[in-house]
Design a protein around this motif. Structure first.
Motif, PDB file in Angstrom:
ATOM      1  N   THR A  29      -2.157  -5.669   5.010  1.00  0.00           N
ATOM      2  CA  THR A  29      -1.457  -4.520   4.448  1.00  0.00           C
ATOM      3  C   THR A  29      -0.346  -4.130   5.411  1.00  0.00           C
ATOM      4  OG1 THR A  29      -2.980  -2.935   5.470  1.00  0.00           O
ATOM      5  CG2 THR A  29      -3.471  -3.629   3.210  1.00  0.00           C
ATOM      6  N   LYS A  30       0.690  -3.528   4.881  1.00  0.00           N
ATOM      7  CA  LYS A  30       1.795  -3.033   5.707  1.00  0.00           C
ATOM      8  C   LYS A  30       1.987  -1.553   5.428  1.00  0.00           C
ATOM      9  CE  LYS A  30       4.316  -7.328   6.143  1.00  0.00           C
ATOM     10  NZ  LYS A  30       5.610  -7.988   6.024  1.00  0.00           N
ATOM     11  N   HIS A  31       2.209  -0.804   6.502  1.00  0.00           N
ATOM     12  CA  HIS A  31       2.386   0.637   6.388  1.00  0.00           C
ATOM     13  C   HIS A  31       3.674   1.055   7.093  1.00  0.00           C
ATOM     14  CE1 HIS A  31      -1.668   1.324   4.836  1.00  0.00           C
ATOM     15  NE2 HIS A  31      -2.033   0.361   5.667  1.00  0.00           N
ATOM     16  N   ALA A  32       4.469   1.833   6.393  1.00  0.00           N
ATOM     17  CA  ALA A  32       5.681   2.383   6.993  1.00  0.00           C
ATOM     18  C   ALA A  32       5.293   3.569   7.861  1.00  0.00           C
ATOM     19  CB  ALA A  32       6.659   2.807   5.916  1.00  0.00           C
ATOM     20  N   ASN A  63      -1.184  10.218   2.399  1.00  0.00           N
ATOM     21  CA  ASN A  63      -0.748  11.175   3.413  1.00  0.00           C
ATOM     22  C   ASN A  63       0.305  10.511   4.284  1.00  0.00           C
ATOM     23  OD1 ASN A  63      -2.769  13.065   2.591  1.00  0.00           O
ATOM     24  ND2 ASN A  63      -4.258  11.842   3.702  1.00  0.00           N
ATOM     25  N   ARG A  64       1.087  11.303   4.973  1.00  0.00           N
ATOM     26  CA  ARG A  64       2.141  10.738   5.810  1.00  0.00           C
ATOM     27  C   ARG A  64       1.592  10.024   7.034  1.00  0.00           C
ATOM     28  NH1 ARG A  64       7.579  13.901   5.357  1.00  0.00           N
ATOM     29  NH2 ARG A  64       7.401  14.564   3.216  1.00  0.00           N
ATOM     30  N   ASP A  65       0.472  10.479   7.551  1.00  0.00           N
ATOM     31  CA  ASP A  65      -0.129   9.881   8.739  1.00  0.00           C
ATOM     32  C   ASP A  65      -1.065   8.763   8.298  1.00  0.00           C
ATOM     33  OD1 ASP A  65      -1.234   9.256  11.145  1.00  0.00           O
ATOM     34  OD2 ASP A  65      -2.058  11.241  11.545  1.00  0.00           O
ATOM     35  N   PRO A  66      -0.784   7.476   8.671  1.00  0.00           N
ATOM     36  CA  PRO A  66      -1.632   6.381   8.202  1.00  0.00           C
ATOM     37  C   PRO A  66      -3.085   6.495   8.626  1.00  0.00           C
ATOM     38  CG  PRO A  66      -0.012   5.574   9.774  1.00  0.00           C
ATOM     39  CD  PRO A  66       0.292   7.025   9.515  1.00  0.00           C
ATOM     40  N   THR A  92       0.841  -1.184   0.000  1.00  0.00           N
ATOM     41  CA  THR A  92       0.000   0.000   0.000  1.00  0.00           C
ATOM     42  C   THR A  92       0.877   1.234   0.000  1.00  0.00           C
ATOM     43  OG1 THR A  92      -0.085   0.022   2.402  1.00  0.00           O
ATOM     44  CG2 THR A  92      -1.883  -1.100   1.271  1.00  0.00           C
ATOM     45  N   VAL A  93       0.379   2.284  -0.582  1.00  0.00           N
ATOM     46  CA  VAL A  93       1.066   3.567  -0.580  1.00  0.00           C
ATOM     47  C   VAL A  93       0.106   4.566   0.024  1.00  0.00           C
ATOM     48  CG1 VAL A  93       2.110   5.367  -1.986  1.00  0.00           C
ATOM     49  CG2 VAL A  93       2.377   2.959  -2.636  1.00  0.00           C
ATOM     50  N   VAL A  95       5.516  -4.737  13.129  1.00  0.00           N
ATOM     51  CA  VAL A  95       6.435  -5.647  12.468  1.00  0.00           C
ATOM     52  C   VAL A  95       7.863  -5.271  12.847  1.00  0.00           C
ATOM     53  CG1 VAL A  95       7.250  -6.478  10.222  1.00  0.00           C
ATOM     54  CG2 VAL A  95       4.826  -6.004  10.587  1.00  0.00           C
ATOM     55  N   SER A  96       8.110  -3.970  12.907  1.00  0.00           N
ATOM     56  CA  SER A  96       9.400  -3.429  13.321  1.00  0.00           C
ATOM     57  C   SER A  96       9.140  -2.032  13.863  1.00  0.00           C
ATOM     58  CB  SER A  96      10.386  -3.385  12.144  1.00  0.00           C
ATOM     59  OG  SER A  96       9.955  -2.443  11.187  1.00  0.00           O
ATOM     60  N   ASP A  97      10.212  -1.324  14.207  1.00  0.00           N
ATOM     61  CA  ASP A  97      10.045   0.030  14.748  1.00  0.00           C
ATOM     62  C   ASP A  97       9.373   0.980  13.761  1.00  0.00           C
ATOM     63  OD1 ASP A  97      11.151  -0.660  17.151  1.00  0.00           O
ATOM     64  OD2 ASP A  97      13.148   0.091  16.662  1.00  0.00           O
ATOM     65  N   HIS A  98       9.482   0.678  12.474  1.00  0.00           N
ATOM     66  CA  HIS A  98       8.958   1.594  11.466  1.00  0.00           C
ATOM     67  C   HIS A  98       7.916   0.956  10.556  1.00  0.00           C
ATOM     68  CE1 HIS A  98      12.095   4.318  12.702  1.00  0.00           C
ATOM     69  NE2 HIS A  98      12.965   3.347  12.547  1.00  0.00           N
ATOM     70  N   MET A  99       7.354  -0.192  10.959  1.00  0.00           N
ATOM     71  CA  MET A  99       6.398  -0.895  10.107  1.00  0.00           C
ATOM     72  C   MET A  99       5.267  -1.488  10.938  1.00  0.00           C
ATOM     73  SD  MET A  99       5.888  -1.789   6.846  1.00  0.00           S
ATOM     74  CE  MET A  99       7.527  -1.546   6.184  1.00  0.00           C
ATOM     75  N   ILE A 100       4.028  -1.253  10.502  1.00  0.00           N
ATOM     76  CA  ILE A 100       2.844  -1.817  11.143  1.00  0.00           C
ATOM     77  C   ILE A 100       2.081  -2.600  10.083  1.00  0.00           C
ATOM     78  CG2 ILE A 100       0.659  -1.325  12.319  1.00  0.00           C
ATOM     79  CD1 ILE A 100       1.910   1.270  13.316  1.00  0.00           C
TER      80      ILE A 100
END
Length: 72
Positions: free
Chosen positions: A61-64, A14-17, A10-11, A41-46
């Motif tokens: 879906t994964k969001h940075a 906006n910057r805020d998911p 996913t892209v 998933v990590s410090d920068h991935m949900i």
């Protein structure tokens, strides 16, 4: 109810998911309102687990997440 797990990229527009558009089911095009589950998933991935209420199709879906810098 069975669900097939599939990771979809996913892209966020906006910057805020929380402000991004919510997904639609890729099988029946029904609107998705809320994720069934979420996990870091990590410090920068949900990652979010979505299950369609209409047809039962499930996907992930994964969001940075951009780290915010707090200045004192």
């Amino acid at each position: 109810m069975s669900a097939v797990a599939e990771v979809m990229s996913t892209v966020a527009l906006n910057r805020d998911p929380r402000c991004s558009e919510l997904p639609t089911c890729p099988v029946c095009a029904d609107s998705m309102v809320a994720a069934e589950a979420s996990a870091y998933v990590s410090d920068h991935m949900i990652s979010y687990l979505w299950t369609c209420d209409n047809c039962g199709y499930g996907f992930v879906t994964k969001h940075a997440v951009k780290q915010r810098i707090v200045c004192n």
